[in-house]
Design an enzyme around this catalytic site. Sequence first.
Site, mmCIF file in Angstrom:
data_model
loop_
_atom_site.group_PDB
_atom_site.id
_atom_site.type_symbol
_atom_site.label_atom_id
_atom_site.label_comp_id
_atom_site.label_asym_id
_atom_site.label_seq_id
_atom_site.Cartn_x
_atom_site.Cartn_y
_atom_site.Cartn_z
ATOM 1 N N VAL A 82 6.539 -1.973 -4.531
ATOM 2 C CA VAL A 82 7.194 -1.467 -3.467
ATOM 3 C C VAL A 82 6.533 -2.770 -2.109
ATOM 4 O O VAL A 82 5.969 -3.021 -2.024
ATOM 5 C CB VAL A 82 6.846 0.176 -2.714
ATOM 6 N N LYS A 83 7.788 -3.159 -1.432
ATOM 7 C CA LYS A 83 7.892 -4.127 -0.519
ATOM 8 C C LYS A 83 8.013 -3.644 0.653
ATOM 9 O O LYS A 83 9.523 -2.854 1.017
ATOM 10 C CB LYS A 83 8.936 -5.268 -0.571
ATOM 11 N N VAL A 84 7.044 -3.424 1.444
ATOM 12 C CA VAL A 84 7.278 -2.800 3.389
ATOM 13 C C VAL A 84 7.114 -3.824 4.340
ATOM 14 O O VAL A 84 6.133 -5.157 3.994
ATOM 15 C CB VAL A 84 6.484 -2.068 3.208
#
Length: 217
Positions: A82-84
């Site tokens: 997951v890229k935040v």
Amino acid sequence: MKFFADTAEIDEINALNDAGLIDGVTTNPSLIKKSGRPFRDVISDICAALPGPVSAEVTALDADGMEAEGRSLAEIADNVTVKVPLTIDGLKACRRLSQDGIPVNVTLCFSANQALLAAKAGATFISPFIGRLDDIHLDGLQLIQEIRTIYDNYQFRTEILAASIRSANHIKDVALIGADVATAPPAVIMGLANHPLTDKGLDAFLKDWAATGQSVL
Ligand code: G3P
């Protein structure tokens, strides 16, 4: 050093993967837009194409929203990362997801202090954007060096994923500094194989071989 392909184009990913050149993939909303395909289908197809980490970016701005999107994206496949974004809310979401064993790539990093916060939040990857710093006449490579030193000083396990790479020289330079991963457009990765003396030498060998009148098989 690991190579990730910075693309949402499955054909490009397959070509690199067939040559054994990539260990993972990074995407972002701009790359998804460029693909013209539904986000979740793209991520699902990429995750099926290779076993390595595939970064899929959230678009909520608040921590609760990012966490909910992240948990949903992580259900697409076991190899989703997951890229935040590197904001306080992004760091909160990073901590919550990481604590539950979901790998997180903290993106849009432009300073060593931001990278320090991402490591403290449990990020699996930090993505410093070197090309975009170079674009505004700042030193992207110096940032990679600073993060390497800080992470080594404190034995942070967060991997430095050098991003916004524009050239073969960028890849060589981040490798010399000790970045753990470089993510780059497929053409840049493929281009690493090119050298004019290789072409010239091959041409000469083939001409001489033809003159012998022999065949290998
Ligand atoms: O995926 C993040 C990063 O690699 C984007 O690169 O070329 O748009 O600055 P660029």
